[in-house]
Design a protein around this motif. Structure first.
Motif, PDB file in Angstrom:
ATOM      1  N   SER A 279      34.478  39.748  46.059  1.00 50.66           N
ATOM      2  CA  SER A 279      35.025  39.332  45.044  1.00 50.66           C
ATOM      3  C   SER A 279      35.857  39.003  45.358  1.00 50.66           C
ATOM      4  N   VAL A 280      36.698  38.126  43.769  1.00 50.32           N
ATOM      5  CA  VAL A 280      37.203  37.046  43.874  1.00 50.32           C
ATOM      6  C   VAL A 280      38.660  37.931  44.717  1.00 50.32           C
ATOM      7  N   ALA A 281      39.176  36.446  45.487  1.00 52.24           N
ATOM      8  CA  ALA A 281      40.536  37.375  46.104  1.00 52.24           C
ATOM      9  C   ALA A 281      41.899  37.484  45.680  1.00 52.24           C
ATOM     10  N   ALA A 282      41.716  38.194  44.814  1.00 50.18           N
ATOM     11  CA  ALA A 282      43.091  39.000  44.289  1.00 50.18           C
ATOM     12  C   ALA A 282      42.809  40.435  44.294  1.00 50.18           C
ATOM     13  N   GLY A 283      41.736  40.479  44.527  1.00 54.14           N
ATOM     14  CA  GLY A 283      41.023  42.451  44.265  1.00 54.14           C
ATOM     15  C   GLY A 283      39.967  42.753  45.137  1.00 54.14           C
ATOM     16  N   GLY A 285      37.548  44.268  43.306  1.00 57.82           N
ATOM     17  CA  GLY A 285      36.201  44.303  42.788  1.00 57.82           C
ATOM     18  C   GLY A 285      35.168  45.277  42.742  1.00 57.82           C
ATOM     19  N   ILE A 286      35.509  46.270  42.602  1.00 62.87           N
ATOM     20  CA  ILE A 286      35.297  47.560  42.351  1.00 62.87           C
ATOM     21  C   ILE A 286      34.376  47.864  41.776  1.00 62.87           C
ATOM     22  N   ASN A 287      34.376  47.076  39.863  1.00 63.49           N
ATOM     23  CA  ASN A 287      34.048  47.320  39.065  1.00 63.49           C
ATOM     24  C   ASN A 287      32.996  46.104  39.616  1.00 63.49           C
ATOM     25  N   ASP A 288      33.670  44.445  39.110  1.00 61.17           N
ATOM     26  CA  ASP A 288      33.350  43.128  39.771  1.00 61.17           C
ATOM     27  C   ASP A 288      33.152  42.378  40.638  1.00 61.17           C
ATOM     28  N   ASP A 289      31.849  43.085  41.706  1.00 62.25           N
ATOM     29  CA  ASP A 289      30.905  43.819  41.436  1.00 62.25           C
ATOM     30  C   ASP A 289      30.133  45.069  42.493  1.00 62.25           C
ATOM     31  N   GLY A 290      31.648  45.889  42.815  1.00 63.48           N
ATOM     32  CA  GLY A 290      30.988  46.957  43.553  1.00 63.48           C
ATOM     33  C   GLY A 290      30.341  48.327  42.249  1.00 63.48           C
ATOM     34  N   SER A 291      30.116  48.032  41.407  1.00 68.05           N
ATOM     35  CA  SER A 291      29.615  48.967  40.522  1.00 68.05           C
ATOM     36  C   SER A 291      28.057  48.314  40.459  1.00 68.05           C
ATOM     37  N   ALA A 319      28.645  35.554  47.319  1.00 68.10           N
ATOM     38  CA  ALA A 319      29.109  34.275  46.744  1.00 68.10           C
ATOM     39  C   ALA A 319      29.275  33.846  45.414  1.00 68.10           C
ATOM     40  N   GLU A 320      29.088  35.202  44.830  1.00 73.36           N
ATOM     41  CA  GLU A 320      28.692  34.973  43.194  1.00 73.36           C
ATOM     42  C   GLU A 320      29.327  34.156  42.250  1.00 73.36           C
ATOM     43  N   GLU A 321      31.172  34.365  42.906  1.00 71.66           N
ATOM     44  CA  GLU A 321      32.336  34.203  42.342  1.00 71.66           C
ATOM     45  C   GLU A 321      32.362  32.747  42.674  1.00 71.66           C
TER      46      GLU A 321
END
Length: 516
Positions: A279-283, A285-291, A319-321
């Motif tokens: 995920s990004v550092a801000a959160g 990342g459950i949709n992006d890209d936990g889904s 490390a996609e982000e």
């Protein structure tokens, strides 16, 4: 029970037909599972994908994120490390169905970053009108604002007066990192890069350093309104100065891709598919890209119940982000002979957006005039048929290499996949076709702390996860009708943002409605 009965029956007839047992043993060694497993079937595999299991997987990822102070799954964080090892353990628990490995690589990562002070002529701009660029350098300076010519993509755009000053630069044309590095090379002590469209500042990244043009300077993203106002005042003769105090923590870290390939099936004609684990550092990342991660994991778990004719590789990319680093590392470290065995790659990055569209990567180039290698059009058509079959509309999304399929395109591997939307607003036409709210972002929590389990549209999640299952079942059974790989073809040169420009996904204005 069926396995023990089958083995017992074989043992009972061994004296009469010793070759039968040897052939059975050979098949078990060859395929890696008892011969009683049924052959993969799309209807059965789709039925194995349940909403409850998808939600449980998403909740597990959220729990990993929230168990640490960071509350995210950023690469190198406890949340991401827990994700990686959970995937590895889950895949290894499937009775030896997969050859599972961790692929380690090293990168530079920004652990955190803070704007301590940002004022212009002594006044703080409105909250929400400015953001820190990822990978900004630390810096503390008070200096005049000096406008940069054009959009700051060439060294000649930076006047001599920018030395010792803070560069004021428009977004556009080239990546943010180039602008910051050129500002630094010109002697600037900081950079303000303003948006070229109305609305909030762009949440962007400079990209991991270093750059050949030089070091970054402290760099802040500001709204178009702020930038235009400062520019107007300066060109009108005013002297405008700014104070910036930025602190970032950037480190060298190691991280891992998780790779799982079926031990059964034709290893010379593989299907590969993937999603990213960070995920990004801000959160969280459950949709992006936990889904996408959970979607392909559930398919991998379900597939282990079946015999496949063609091998399948599941790639969980790190490390996609940070710029598609994991998938790029995987592809660039594949021997040419191994890359040639991949008949197609499927990518799933965000498949549960709350204000979703059913977007399919534009493999044939008909919507965005940028097609993929032979086979990409067939993948797009496959998913079009899938959505038509389940009674849902679909649209196209730009096939520009801005997610983990990009490195596969670069290697000439046919690719495709699905996407439900990020920060872009839903159009009125899309609202008619997919429901939801026009004029609102497809995912209002994109790259934010609120991208948690409550951010998911569970209907879209289930629909797209079943689409993954449909594709995996189809291609692991047969490549009939799919073009043969042309490994001597010229590699496609794609638009390579790696998110150093921005993460924006174009969508076709000509969406496909159902025939009524």
């Amino acid at each position: 029970m069926k396995c023990s009965i089958a083995v017992g029956a074989l043992a009972a007839t061994a004296s009469a037909a010793p070759g039968l047992v040897e052939r059975a043993d050979k098949k078990i060694r060859q395929y890696g599972y008892p011969i009683t497993k049924p052959t993969v079937n799309a209807t059965l595999l789709k039925a194995d994908i349940t909403r409850d299991n998808l939600v449980a997987g998403a909740q597990q990822l959220e729990d990993f994120a929230y168990a640490s102070e960071e509350r995210n799954r950023f690469i190198g964080s406890p949340g991401h490390n827990d994700t990686v090892y959970w995937l590895k353990d889950t895949l290894e628990s499937l009775d030896g169905y997969y050859n599972v490995s961790l692929q380690e690589f090293f990168t530079v990562a920004q652990i955190n970053g803070t704007i301590n002070v940002f004022t212009v002529d002594g006044a703080a701009p409105p909250e929400g009108s400015y953001l820190l660029f990822d990978y900004s350098a630390s810096g503390n300076a008070t200096a005049p604002l000096v406008p940069v010519s054009n959009v700051g993509c060439n060294a000649s755009d930076y006047p001599a007066t920018v030395s010792g000053s803070i560069a004021l630069i428009s977004r556009g044309t080239c990546e943010f990192g180039l602008k910051s590095a050129l500002a630094g090379a010109a002697g600037a002590v900081g950079a303000l890069i303003y948006n070229n469209v109305a609305g909030p500042p762009l949440q962007g990244t400079l990209g991991a350093p270093p750059r050949p043009e030089g070091d970054y300077v402290a760099s802040i993203s500001i709204s178009q309104a702020l930038g235009a106002g400062y520019l107007s005042a300066i060109t009108g003769g005013a002297n405008v100065s700014a104070t910036i105090d930025v602190l970032t923590d950037i480190r060298n870290i190691s991280t891992y891709n998780v790779l799982a390939t079926t031990n059964s099936g034709d290893q010379e004609n593989k299907l590969a598919l993937g999603a990213h684990t960070d995920s990004v550092a801000a959160g969280p990342g459950i949709n992006d890209d936990g889904s996408g991660t959970v979607g392909i994991l559930e398919v991998a778990k379900a597939l282990s119940k079946y015999k496949v004719n063609n091998a399948v590789t599941f790639g969980f990319w790190a490390a996609e982000e940070e710029g598609l680093l994991g998938s790029t590392y995987y592809v660039e470290n594949l021997a040419a002979s191994e890359a040639a065995k991949i008949r197609a790659y499927l990518n799933f990055d965000m498949i549960a957006s709350p204000n979703f569209v059913n977007a399919i990567y534009d493999g044939d180039g008909s919507a965005f005039n940028l097609s993929g290698p032979a086979g990409s059009a067939e993948i797009e058509a496959f998913f079009e048929d899938y959505f038509t079959g389940v009674g849902q509309n679909f649209t196209a999304t730009a096939f520009d290499g801005r997610s983990d399929y990009g490195p596969f395109l670069d290697a000439g591997i046919p690719s495709g996949g699905l996407f439900t939307g990020a920060e872009e607003n839903k159009t009125a036409e899309e609202a008619l076709l997919f429901g939801g709210t026009a004029g609102v972002a497809l995912d209002q929590c994109y790259h934010q702390a609120c991208d948690n389990v409550t951010n998911l549209d569970l209907g879209a999640f289930e629909t797209h996860a079943k689409a993954i299952a449909d594709a995996v079942a189809t291609y692991s059974f047969s490549w009939e009708g799919f073009p043969a790989r042309n490994t001597t073809a010229t590699k496609r040169s794609v638009v390579r943002s790696k998110r150093t420009i921005e993460r924006r996904h174009g969508r076709n204005k000509r969406v496909q409605p159902l025939e009524k």
